[in-house]
Motif scaffolding. Sequence first.
Motif, mmCIF file in Angstrom:
data_model
loop_
_atom_site.group_PDB
_atom_site.id
_atom_site.type_symbol
_atom_site.label_atom_id
_atom_site.label_comp_id
_atom_site.label_asym_id
_atom_site.label_seq_id
_atom_site.Cartn_x
_atom_site.Cartn_y
_atom_site.Cartn_z
ATOM 1 N N GLU A 42 0.836 -1.191 0.000
ATOM 2 C CA GLU A 42 0.000 0.000 0.000
ATOM 3 C C GLU A 42 0.880 1.254 0.000
ATOM 4 O O GLU A 42 1.869 1.327 0.721
ATOM 5 C CB GLU A 42 -0.897 0.000 1.243
ATOM 6 N N SER A 43 0.489 2.229 -0.787
ATOM 7 C CA SER A 43 1.300 3.433 -0.931
ATOM 8 C C SER A 43 1.292 4.292 0.326
ATOM 9 O O SER A 43 0.265 4.462 0.966
ATOM 10 C CB SER A 43 0.793 4.272 -2.107
ATOM 11 N N TRP A 44 2.455 4.831 0.683
ATOM 12 C CA TRP A 44 2.573 5.796 1.761
ATOM 13 C C TRP A 44 2.830 7.193 1.191
ATOM 14 O O TRP A 44 3.055 8.132 1.930
ATOM 15 C CB TRP A 44 3.690 5.408 2.724
ATOM 16 N N ASP A 45 2.783 7.298 -0.138
ATOM 17 C CA ASP A 45 3.092 8.554 -0.817
ATOM 18 C C ASP A 45 1.978 8.853 -1.810
ATOM 19 O O ASP A 45 1.586 7.980 -2.580
ATOM 20 C CB ASP A 45 4.427 8.403 -1.545
ATOM 21 N N GLU A 46 1.470 10.081 -1.788
ATOM 22 C CA GLU A 46 0.323 10.424 -2.626
ATOM 23 C C GLU A 46 0.688 10.732 -4.074
ATOM 24 O O GLU A 46 -0.195 10.952 -4.901
ATOM 25 C CB GLU A 46 -0.444 11.613 -2.018
ATOM 26 N N ARG A 47 1.978 10.756 -4.424
ATOM 27 C CA ARG A 47 2.353 11.087 -5.797
ATOM 28 C C ARG A 47 1.868 10.016 -6.767
ATOM 29 O O ARG A 47 2.058 8.821 -6.547
ATOM 30 C CB ARG A 47 3.858 11.267 -5.922
ATOM 31 N N ASP A 48 1.247 10.476 -7.836
ATOM 32 C CA ASP A 48 0.736 9.590 -8.870
ATOM 33 C C ASP A 48 1.890 8.864 -9.564
ATOM 34 O O ASP A 48 2.957 9.426 -9.744
ATOM 35 C CB ASP A 48 -0.061 10.415 -9.896
ATOM 36 N N GLN A 49 1.687 7.631 -9.928
ATOM 37 C CA GLN A 49 2.617 6.797 -10.666
ATOM 38 C C GLN A 49 3.809 6.310 -9.838
ATOM 39 O O GLN A 49 4.801 5.841 -10.375
ATOM 40 C CB GLN A 49 3.136 7.500 -11.935
ATOM 41 N N LEU A 50 3.682 6.409 -8.525
ATOM 42 C CA LEU A 50 4.740 5.924 -7.656
ATOM 43 C C LEU A 50 4.332 4.555 -7.105
ATOM 44 O O LEU A 50 3.231 4.387 -6.599
ATOM 45 C CB LEU A 50 4.965 6.905 -6.501
ATOM 46 N N VAL A 51 5.210 3.576 -7.233
ATOM 47 C CA VAL A 51 4.979 2.231 -6.725
ATOM 48 C C VAL A 51 5.753 2.091 -5.417
ATOM 49 O O VAL A 51 6.958 2.381 -5.363
ATOM 50 C CB VAL A 51 5.477 1.171 -7.737
ATOM 51 N N CYS A 52 5.083 1.672 -4.369
ATOM 52 C CA CYS A 52 5.721 1.465 -3.073
ATOM 53 C C CYS A 52 5.928 -0.030 -2.855
ATOM 54 O O CYS A 52 5.033 -0.837 -3.121
ATOM 55 C CB CYS A 52 4.860 2.068 -1.961
#
Length: 169
Positions: A154-164
């Motif tokens: 699950e993403s911890w960063d709201e930036r679009d197109q970022l894979v965590c």
Amino acid sequence: MTDQGEVAVVRWPGQTPSAQDGPAGPAGLLAAYHLQTQAEKGEAVAGVDALPDRYRAEIADPRAAFVDDVVLLAMSGDTAVGCLVVTAPVDKGSEVKRLWTDPAFRGRGIAAELIGAALVHAAESGAGTVRLSVWKWRSGAIALYERLGFTVTESWDERDQLVCMERAV
């Protein structure tokens, strides 16, 4: 010209002054990393001076920018050809960021060596997990991380197109 022989992973700054400082060290690698990333995001800039403030600060003074972190360098002779930053553990987890290998040295396993050294360091520092984020268009990097045991989370960063991604150490 840089000898493309054996590459060693070292912690920066090291015990003695060397060419690891200046343009042949982390500052040069961070500049290449940030300029390439801006271009890939469709926001190419003419040079370091046009990068966002926080990225320029990392390049201008990596020691200050990463004072609480560990910077690992892949060295070929006196020239840094790869870098990676490992954050100090927070809530039993560390983060890997700024992984970069000089394009002339790619395909030699340097990124995997840097990540391996980062995982060892994180474990020795008490981290139970290591996480990272990567732009989704960097499919080669994502494949490498998956080969090394990282899984998408699950993403911890709201930036679009970022894979965590993360993995246990």
